[in-house]
Write a protein that holds these residues in place. Structure first.
Motif, PDB file in Angstrom:
ATOM      1  N   UNK A 110      -7.036 -33.894 -14.859  1.00  0.00           N
ATOM      2  CA  UNK A 110      -6.258 -33.579 -16.055  1.00  0.00           C
ATOM      3  C   UNK A 110      -5.120 -32.587 -15.825  1.00  0.00           C
ATOM      4  N   UNK A 111      -4.871 -32.207 -14.586  1.00  0.00           N
ATOM      5  CA  UNK A 111      -3.618 -31.536 -14.259  1.00  0.00           C
ATOM      6  C   UNK A 111      -3.482 -30.060 -14.571  1.00  0.00           C
ATOM      7  N   UNK A 112      -4.516 -29.438 -15.164  1.00  0.00           N
ATOM      8  CA  UNK A 112      -4.309 -28.048 -15.589  1.00  0.00           C
ATOM      9  C   UNK A 112      -4.086 -27.085 -14.427  1.00  0.00           C
ATOM     10  N   UNK A 113      -4.637 -27.400 -13.252  1.00  0.00           N
ATOM     11  CA  UNK A 113      -4.430 -26.471 -12.127  1.00  0.00           C
ATOM     12  C   UNK A 113      -3.008 -26.570 -11.586  1.00  0.00           C
ATOM     13  N   UNK A 114      -2.403 -27.744 -11.709  1.00  0.00           N
ATOM     14  CA  UNK A 114      -0.990 -27.848 -11.306  1.00  0.00           C
ATOM     15  C   UNK A 114      -0.168 -26.955 -12.236  1.00  0.00           C
ATOM     16  N   UNK A 115      -0.449 -27.026 -13.525  1.00  0.00           N
ATOM     17  CA  UNK A 115       0.298 -26.193 -14.477  1.00  0.00           C
ATOM     18  C   UNK A 115       0.004 -24.706 -14.264  1.00  0.00           C
ATOM     19  N   UNK A 116      -1.229 -24.400 -13.882  1.00  0.00           N
ATOM     20  CA  UNK A 116      -1.567 -22.995 -13.634  1.00  0.00           C
ATOM     21  C   UNK A 116      -0.792 -22.471 -12.409  1.00  0.00           C
ATOM     22  N   UNK A 117      -0.663 -23.312 -11.390  1.00  0.00           N
ATOM     23  CA  UNK A 117       0.103 -22.884 -10.203  1.00  0.00           C
ATOM     24  C   UNK A 117       1.588 -22.747 -10.564  1.00  0.00           C
ATOM     25  N   UNK A 141       2.636 -21.775 -13.387  1.00  0.00           N
ATOM     26  CA  UNK A 141       2.736 -20.501 -14.110  1.00  0.00           C
ATOM     27  C   UNK A 141       2.973 -19.353 -13.125  1.00  0.00           C
ATOM     28  N   UNK A 142       2.446 -19.478 -11.916  1.00  0.00           N
ATOM     29  CA  UNK A 142       2.648 -18.440 -10.900  1.00  0.00           C
ATOM     30  C   UNK A 142       3.967 -18.635 -10.146  1.00  0.00           C
ATOM     31  N   UNK A 143       4.739 -19.620 -10.551  1.00  0.00           N
ATOM     32  CA  UNK A 143       6.047 -19.823  -9.919  1.00  0.00           C
ATOM     33  C   UNK A 143       6.081 -20.912  -8.873  1.00  0.00           C
ATOM     34  N   UNK A 144       4.990 -21.683  -8.728  1.00  0.00           N
ATOM     35  CA  UNK A 144       4.963 -22.743  -7.711  1.00  0.00           C
ATOM     36  C   UNK A 144       6.000 -23.818  -8.024  1.00  0.00           C
ATOM     37  N   UNK A 145       6.641 -24.303  -6.969  1.00  0.00           N
ATOM     38  CA  UNK A 145       7.564 -25.442  -7.119  1.00  0.00           C
ATOM     39  C   UNK A 145       6.737 -26.722  -7.202  1.00  0.00           C
ATOM     40  N   UNK A 146       7.188 -27.674  -8.004  1.00  0.00           N
ATOM     41  CA  UNK A 146       6.535 -28.986  -7.995  1.00  0.00           C
ATOM     42  C   UNK A 146       7.548 -30.048  -7.586  1.00  0.00           C
ATOM     43  N   UNK A 191       0.098 -23.784   2.409  1.00  0.00           N
ATOM     44  CA  UNK A 191       0.321 -22.676   1.483  1.00  0.00           C
ATOM     45  C   UNK A 191       1.259 -23.133   0.363  1.00  0.00           C
ATOM     46  N   UNK A 192       0.977 -22.679  -0.838  1.00  0.00           N
ATOM     47  CA  UNK A 192       1.800 -23.093  -1.980  1.00  0.00           C
ATOM     48  C   UNK A 192       3.110 -22.294  -1.976  1.00  0.00           C
ATOM     49  N   UNK A 193       4.213 -23.017  -2.216  1.00  0.00           N
ATOM     50  CA  UNK A 193       5.539 -22.393  -2.161  1.00  0.00           C
ATOM     51  C   UNK A 193       6.133 -22.228  -3.553  1.00  0.00           C
ATOM     52  N   UNK A 194       6.902 -21.161  -3.697  1.00  0.00           N
ATOM     53  CA  UNK A 194       7.644 -20.964  -4.951  1.00  0.00           C
ATOM     54  C   UNK A 194       8.915 -21.820  -4.906  1.00  0.00           C
ATOM     55  N   UNK A 195       9.620 -21.846  -6.032  1.00  0.00           N
ATOM     56  CA  UNK A 195      10.841 -22.656  -6.079  1.00  0.00           C
ATOM     57  C   UNK A 195      11.900 -22.141  -5.095  1.00  0.00           C
ATOM     58  N   UNK A 196      11.835 -20.840  -4.727  1.00  0.00           N
ATOM     59  CA  UNK A 196      12.817 -20.319  -3.754  1.00  0.00           C
ATOM     60  C   UNK A 196      12.336 -20.522  -2.309  1.00  0.00           C
ATOM     61  N   UNK A 197      11.236 -21.204  -2.140  1.00  0.00           N
ATOM     62  CA  UNK A 197      10.744 -21.500  -0.786  1.00  0.00           C
ATOM     63  C   UNK A 197       9.811 -20.441  -0.234  1.00  0.00           C
ATOM     64  N   UNK A 198       9.638 -19.326  -0.950  1.00  0.00           N
ATOM     65  CA  UNK A 198       8.731 -18.286  -0.445  1.00  0.00           C
ATOM     66  C   UNK A 198       7.278 -18.685  -0.717  1.00  0.00           C
TER      67      UNK A 198
END
Ligand SMILES: Cc1cc2nc3c(=O)[nH]c(=O)nc-3n(C[C@H](O)[C@H](O)[C@H](O)COP(=O)(O)OP(=O)(O)OC[C@H]3O[C@@H](n4cnc5c(N)ncnc54)[C@H](O)[C@@H]3O)c2cc1C
Length: 561
Positions: free
Chosen positions: A299-306, A308-313, A509-516
């Motif tokens: 149901x995707x809630x963990x993608x949305x939670x990540x 929320x922390x700034x993860x890029x999708x 490792x999960x990346x933010x939208x700026x690649x960090x």
């Protein structure tokens, strides 16, 4: 740290493909692992699945003397994906890491007592590209006696691989042979073998399961033996962040909030969003939760939670397509009749609502469903029509029913299965211009006569032919549609899951939208943007990566160089 109810080294959110693999590796490093599963059942869609993993250059290929190498597989993935844009999950570096680590992951599981093997013949889905393989790069679990799980047996998500008769407990490979039962002595002999195996199992108290059930069953057995804790009905709702790093999770335990500290990191293996219509409407419009075979927890809630922390999708519009046909009532349950081979079989084609053929029906399920949705942008094509004749009816399965003309009467009454004595009369029932459908069918019959599909090249790849009927000659996939009565059923672009999610690096490792990097946060499986980008290179391109990136994440979190 304070405020935690419990502390472990590594938390895995979701009991998907990579979860227990990561857990086992962490365990060998002396780390304490906790796997938290939202539903009452363990194993996710992975356990329901065929359990096939796409692992080029694996030990079983070497054992069998089948040529493959890192270089050959790299050439294949580069040829397939080199030109794709907007697929950050599939960087060349990640593809190379996948191809390096995948065979190692298999070796590791074998060392942990998880019995695997390969399916010897399963062509890559683009086997004609440089580096493509016709022999199987596909790794599966050996048949598993699920009774060995003892009390854990009830907690394993059931697999979809079930023969129509309970006594038969076939492997995936055997299951794929059964449809030819009425026409092949070899398959009749196989049936006899299955009956004997079934009787022996009954006498000795065994219950063999195959596919994803066997894979996750064997993983669960190894995890339980290692003392890895797996908690069901324990949903994670929040990733706990301190000083910019993920330090733990907020879960539920016995229905109450429960904060778990994760000293070495958190791995999200919580599946995609196949069962979330709101997210589908946002990212994959035109697709429906009603057409998915993913399990209820997807149901995707963990993608949305990540996020929320700034993860890029990325690649959020991608799905592992699965063409389906739904007789009355069939769309309601979780398992839907797949139409994977229906229109790749001889004597059948797929047409849009104007009666025109628009694809190679022998392509991969992902490409097939994408083509349907793409076509639908210009010509109504959802659903499309499978058109076939009485030769097809006599030889092939239709929507879970045995070959033969006797089909449930209510299929006709409720307008699901259409039947007519001529193509023109069939077209009228489908509200298609009769001359158009007639000309489509005649053109196809001309290709059959010349054994060459000049429009879409169906049958030119080993994969197309494998998907067809090995007993049909000269072409396994091309056969005339010229013996009435003629039939049609609707086909929809269903799926077995989504294929986009958070962007991860070569250490998972999960990346933010700026690649960090978001410190302390790893992800695998269809919670991530696939390393396979916008393609499905071969059978097992979803479960394989879920395992491999789980393994890679654990190595990184555990400090393995
Ligand atoms: C019938 C069928 C056959 C298939 N065959 C194959 C095949 O042979 N090979 C292949 O590669 N692919 C196959 N697929 C597709 C493949 O099974 C899936 O894409 C893949 O298993 C997804 O694996 P995963 O590890 O990402 O997630 P999953 O295996 O789905 O596991 C995710 C788990 O996370 C849990 N979860 C979700 N949210 C939370 C939360 N908030 N807290 C705690 N837990 C949570 C879910 O309940 C679920 O148990 C098939 C699919 C189906 C339906």
């Amino acid at each position: 740290m304070s405020g935690f109810d419990e502390a472990v080294d590594f938390v895995v959110v979701g009991s998907g493909g990579g979860s227990m693999c990561a857990g086992l590796l962490m365990h060998t490093l002396g780390k304490k692992v906790l796997i938290l599963e939202k539903t009452a059942l363990i194993g996710g869609t992975t356990a329901r699945s065929g359990g096939v993993m796409w692992i080029p250059n694996n030990r079983f290929m070497k054992r069998d003397g089948v040529a493959d190498s890192f270089e050959q597989a790299t050439q294949y993935l580069d040829a397939l994906m080199g030109q794709q844009t907007d697929a950050p999950g599939s960087t060349p570096e990640r593809r190379r890491t996948y191809l390096t680590e995948a065979p190692r992951m298999v070796d590791f599981l074998m060392s942990q007592g998880v019995k695997l093997n390969r399916i010897s013949y399963w062509p890559d889905y683009y086997d004609d590209l440089p580096g493509g393989s016709e022999p199987g790069r596909t790794v599966v679990a050996e048949l598993f006696n699920v009774n060995e799980l003892g009390e854990w047996k009830q907690k394993l998500q059931p697999t979809f691989i079930r023969a129509p008769v309970d006594l038969l407990q076939p492997s995936l490979e055997e299951m794929m042979e059964l449809p030819a039962l009425t026409r092949s002595w070899r398959v009749k002999a196989l049936l006899a073998k299955l009956v004997v195996r079934g009787i022996l199992a009954k006498i000795t108290g065994k219950h063999w399961i195959a596919g994803g059930g066997a894979l996750q069953g064997r993983m669960l057995q190894a995890a339980v033996k290692a003392g890895i804790e797996i908690r069901t009905e324990s949903s994670v709702s929040e990733l706990i962040v301190e000083s910019g790093a993920v330090k733990g999770v907020l879960a539920t335990r016995n229905g109450r909030p429960w904060r778990v500290e994760a000293r070495s990191g958190v791995l999200v293996n919580a599946g995609g969003f196949a069962r979330n219509q709101r997210m589908r409407d946002q990212y994959a419009p035109g697709t429906s939760v009603k057409w998915t075979m993913a399990t209820s927890g997807d149901t995707g809630e963990m993608i949305e939670e990540m996020m929320r922390l700034g993860a890029a999708v990325a690649q959020m519009d991608e799905r592992v397509g699965n063409q389906q046909t739904h007789p009355p009532g069939a769309a309601d349950g979780e398992a839907k009749p797949t139409a994977q081979a229906l229109t790749a079989s001889p004597h059948a084609i797929l047409v849009d609502r104007s009666g025109v053929r628009y694809m190679n029906e022998g392509g991969s399920y992902m490409a097939y469903c994408k083509a349907m949705l793409e076509r639908n942008k210009t010509v109504p094509a959802v659903p499309s029509w499978a058109i076939f004749d009485s030769q097809f009816m006599a030889k092939y399965w239709l929507a879970g029913t045995m070959p033969g003309k006797a089909k449930p009467e209510h299929w006709y009454e409720q307008g699901y299965l259409k039947k007519a004595d001529s193509i023109e009369a069939l077209a009228q029932q489908l509200q298609i211009e009769p001359a158009t459908l007639k000309s489509t069918v005649e053109r196809f019959n001309g290709f059959v006569a010349r054994n060459r599909d000049e429009d879409f090249h169906r049958g030119e790849r080993a994969y197309d032919r494998w998907l067809g009927d090995s007993l049909n000659k000269p072409s396994e996939t091309l056969g005339t549609i010229n013996q009435g009565p003629f039939y049609a059923v609707p086909i929809v672009p269903g799926d077995v899951g989504t294929y986009g999610g958070v962007v991860t690096d070569e250490h998972a490792r999960v990346l933010r939208t700026d690649g960090s990097v978001i410190p302390g946060l790893y992800a695998t499986g269809v919670s991530t943007a696939s390393v396979m980008g916008r393609f499905y290179p071969g059978a097992g391109s979803s479960v394989g990566p879920s395992f491999v990136w789980g393994y890679v994440a654990a190595k990184h979190a555990g400090g393995v160089k």
